[in-house]
Design a protein around this motif. Structure first.
Motif, PDB file in Angstrom:
ATOM      1  N   GLU A  22       0.829  -1.199   0.000  1.00 22.71           N
ATOM      2  CA  GLU A  22       0.000   0.000   0.000  1.00 22.71           C
ATOM      3  C   GLU A  22       0.869   1.257   0.000  1.00 22.71           C
ATOM      4  O   GLU A  22       0.556   2.241  -0.670  1.00 22.71           O
ATOM      5  N   LEU A  23       1.985   1.221   0.759  1.00 21.40           N
ATOM      6  CA  LEU A  23       2.901   2.356   0.782  1.00 21.40           C
ATOM      7  C   LEU A  23       3.532   2.577  -0.589  1.00 21.40           C
ATOM      8  O   LEU A  23       3.658   3.718  -1.060  1.00 21.40           O
ATOM      9  N   PHE A  24       3.899   1.481  -1.253  1.00 21.32           N
ATOM     10  CA  PHE A  24       4.475   1.590  -2.599  1.00 21.32           C
ATOM     11  C   PHE A  24       3.461   2.190  -3.567  1.00 21.32           C
ATOM     12  O   PHE A  24       3.790   3.087  -4.354  1.00 21.32           O
ATOM     13  N   PHE A  25       2.208   1.706  -3.520  1.00 24.65           N
ATOM     14  CA  PHE A  25       1.166   2.252  -4.395  1.00 24.65           C
ATOM     15  C   PHE A  25       1.001   3.755  -4.156  1.00 24.65           C
ATOM     16  O   PHE A  25       0.874   4.539  -5.108  1.00 24.65           O
ATOM     17  N   THR A  26       0.992   4.148  -2.892  1.00 25.97           N
ATOM     18  CA  THR A  26       0.834   5.567  -2.576  1.00 25.97           C
ATOM     19  C   THR A  26       1.979   6.380  -3.173  1.00 25.97           C
ATOM     20  O   THR A  26       1.763   7.445  -3.774  1.00 25.97           O
ATOM     21  N   ALA A  27       3.193   5.865  -3.030  1.00 23.17           N
ATOM     22  CA  ALA A  27       4.363   6.593  -3.527  1.00 23.17           C
ATOM     23  C   ALA A  27       4.324   6.748  -5.043  1.00 23.17           C
ATOM     24  O   ALA A  27       4.555   7.848  -5.574  1.00 23.17           O
ATOM     25  N   VAL A  28       4.027   5.668  -5.771  1.00 25.48           N
ATOM     26  CA  VAL A  28       4.047   5.768  -7.228  1.00 25.48           C
ATOM     27  C   VAL A  28       2.856   6.565  -7.752  1.00 25.48           C
ATOM     28  O   VAL A  28       2.949   7.224  -8.792  1.00 25.48           O
ATOM     29  N   ASP A  29       1.732   6.535  -7.013  1.00 24.74           N
ATOM     30  CA  ASP A  29       0.583   7.348  -7.429  1.00 24.74           C
ATOM     31  C   ASP A  29       0.887   8.835  -7.253  1.00 24.74           C
ATOM     32  O   ASP A  29       0.482   9.664  -8.085  1.00 24.74           O
ATOM     33  N   VAL A  30       1.597   9.178  -6.177  1.00 27.86           N
ATOM     34  CA  VAL A  30       2.011  10.567  -5.991  1.00 27.86           C
ATOM     35  C   VAL A  30       2.999  10.956  -7.095  1.00 27.86           C
ATOM     36  O   VAL A  30       2.894  12.042  -7.699  1.00 27.86           O
ATOM     37  N   TYR A  31       3.953  10.071  -7.382  1.00 32.12           N
ATOM     38  CA  TYR A  31       4.920  10.359  -8.444  1.00 32.12           C
ATOM     39  C   TYR A  31       4.205  10.602  -9.774  1.00 32.12           C
ATOM     40  O   TYR A  31       4.608  11.484 -10.550  1.00 32.12           O
ATOM     41  N   GLU A  32       3.160   9.828 -10.043  1.00 30.15           N
ATOM     42  CA  GLU A  32       2.454   9.947 -11.322  1.00 30.15           C
ATOM     43  C   GLU A  32       1.953  11.360 -11.555  1.00 30.15           C
ATOM     44  O   GLU A  32       1.931  11.851 -12.694  1.00 30.15           O
ATOM     45  N   ARG A  33       1.570  12.034 -10.493  1.00 33.47           N
ATOM     46  CA  ARG A  33       1.078  13.409 -10.636  1.00 33.47           C
ATOM     47  C   ARG A  33       2.219  14.393 -10.893  1.00 33.47           C
ATOM     48  O   ARG A  33       1.984  15.508 -11.345  1.00 33.47           O
ATOM     49  N   LEU A  34       3.448  13.954 -10.602  1.00 36.82           N
ATOM     50  CA  LEU A  34       4.611  14.840 -10.729  1.00 36.82           C
ATOM     51  C   LEU A  34       5.573  14.392 -11.830  1.00 36.82           C
ATOM     52  O   LEU A  34       6.647  14.993 -11.982  1.00 36.82           O
ATOM     53  N   ALA A  35       5.212  13.347 -12.567  1.00 32.83           N
ATOM     54  CA  ALA A  35       6.132  12.743 -13.537  1.00 32.83           C
ATOM     55  C   ALA A  35       6.661  13.785 -14.519  1.00 32.83           C
ATOM     56  O   ALA A  35       5.913  14.607 -15.053  1.00 32.83           O
ATOM     57  N   VAL A  36       7.983  13.732 -14.739  1.00 28.52           N
ATOM     58  CA  VAL A  36       8.649  14.669 -15.650  1.00 28.52           C
ATOM     59  C   VAL A  36       8.533  14.110 -17.069  1.00 28.52           C
ATOM     60  O   VAL A  36       8.963  12.979 -17.328  1.00 28.52           O
ATOM     61  N   PRO A  37       7.975  14.869 -18.014  1.00 27.20           N
ATOM     62  CA  PRO A  37       7.728  14.334 -19.365  1.00 27.20           C
ATOM     63  C   PRO A  37       8.949  13.730 -20.037  1.00 27.20           C
ATOM     64  O   PRO A  37       8.865  12.660 -20.637  1.00 27.20           O
ATOM     65  N   TRP A  38      10.104  14.390 -19.964  1.00 30.02           N
ATOM     66  CA  TRP A  38      11.268  13.862 -20.687  1.00 30.02           C
ATOM     67  C   TRP A  38      11.773  12.573 -20.044  1.00 30.02           C
ATOM     68  O   TRP A  38      12.293  11.686 -20.741  1.00 30.02           O
ATOM     69  N   VAL A  39      11.622  12.439 -18.738  1.00 33.74           N
ATOM     70  CA  VAL A  39      12.017  11.199 -18.072  1.00 33.74           C
ATOM     71  C   VAL A  39      11.065  10.077 -18.470  1.00 33.74           C
ATOM     72  O   VAL A  39      11.498   8.947 -18.747  1.00 33.74           O
TER      73      VAL A  39
END
Length: 296
Positions: free
Chosen positions: A163-180
């Protein structure tokens, strides 16, 4: 229809009790093949799904496929974090550290997720949304749906770490850098191409083969030679059983079977009687060897 259970649903194998995964995907297939929504058998399936939250309770792989079709929203799918392939190789979750079957399924899934690809929203897709989601599509709480799995489908409860991993990657998804994201997607597609070419478009198994094939359709187009080669290898997995068309879990275990059979025959006192069998087995084993390394 042969495997529809008395309850009205379908399971994930022939002896399974009905699951939301099996019922939802079989329902969609029937509708794509032209079965009308008012068919009594589909009505029974909907009645089985209704108290279980409809297709919203389908597990992650089902959410992926329904989102790809446009029946479900990508907002209801936990991030598949394509950038994981760019992490340092020493990182415990780097894709190189995953079991091969997990890795080869995860990578094309993450490629499609990274694109948020969905097919055309046709009248059939709109109807399926209504048939399988028992509330207006625009009113669904997709954040809640990410974590919702019907009890029949939840074989192992999610751990706090997951659940912690899901939370972390879901937060990252909102901040994902386009070129990365682009760099990760390019890397993933090169690996998919390598697997396709090195296995002559059979791939490691049927699950990732059909997802790889969809990636090729999206990236190279429906008229591409790579897609044609993918399609030509589908019969390697399909076979007609007594109760209908089936798909193998692999493209076969012929090499294993041959090796074990030869070993067994050598251990008998009659090994000299099988000289011709051994010669043919040797030729077959020789034929199945991989003789070159992929350039990359």
């Amino acid at each position: 229809w042969n495997m529809q259970t008395p309850e009205g649903g379908w399971g994930i194998h022939i002896e399974s009790q009905p699951t939301v995964f099996g019922t939802s995907l079989n329902y969609v297939v029937q509708r794509i093949l032209g079965v009308p929504r008012d068919d009594p058998r589909l009505q029974s399936a909907r009645e089985w799904l209704r108290p279980r939250g409809g297709c919203l309770g389908i597990p992650s792989w089902g959410k992926f496929w329904l989102a790809t079709l446009g029946v479900y929203s990508w907002d209801g799918v936990h991030s598949l974090f394509p950038e994981m392939v760019l992490l340092p190789e020493w990182f415990p979750l780097h894709t190189r550290r995953l079991w091969s079957y997990c890795r080869t399924v995860y990578m094309p899934m993450s490629y499609i997720y990274g694109l948020k690809f969905a097919g055309p929203i046709t009248d059939l897709v709109l109807s399926l949304r209504e048939e399988l989601i028992f509330e207006p599509f625009s009113k669904v709480n997709w954040s809640k749906a990410r974590n919702f799995i019907a009890p029949e489908d939840l074989y192992t409860p999610h751990t706090a770490a997951l659940e912690l991993f899901f939370t972390a990657v879901d937060v990252y998804e909102r901040l994902a850098v386009p070129w990365v994201r682009r760099k990760a997607m390019e890397w993933i597609y090169r690996v998919l191409q390598s697997e396709d070419e090195f296995t002559n478009y059979i791939d490691i198994g049927p699950v990732n083969k059909v997802i790889n094939m969809l990636c090729v359709w999206i990236h190279d187009g429906p008229a591409s030679s790579a897609l044609a080669r993918h399609v030509s290898r589908l019969p390697d997995y399909l076979w007609m059983g007594r109760d209908g068309l089936k798909m193998n879990g692999t493209n076969g275990s012929q090499l294993w079977d041959t090796a074990f059979m030869v070993q067994a025959l050598i251990e008998t006192p009659f090994r000299t009687d099988f000289a011709d069998v051994f010669r043919k087995a040797h030729d077959f084993v020789d034929l199945t060897q991989i003789r070159i390394d992929h350039p990359d």
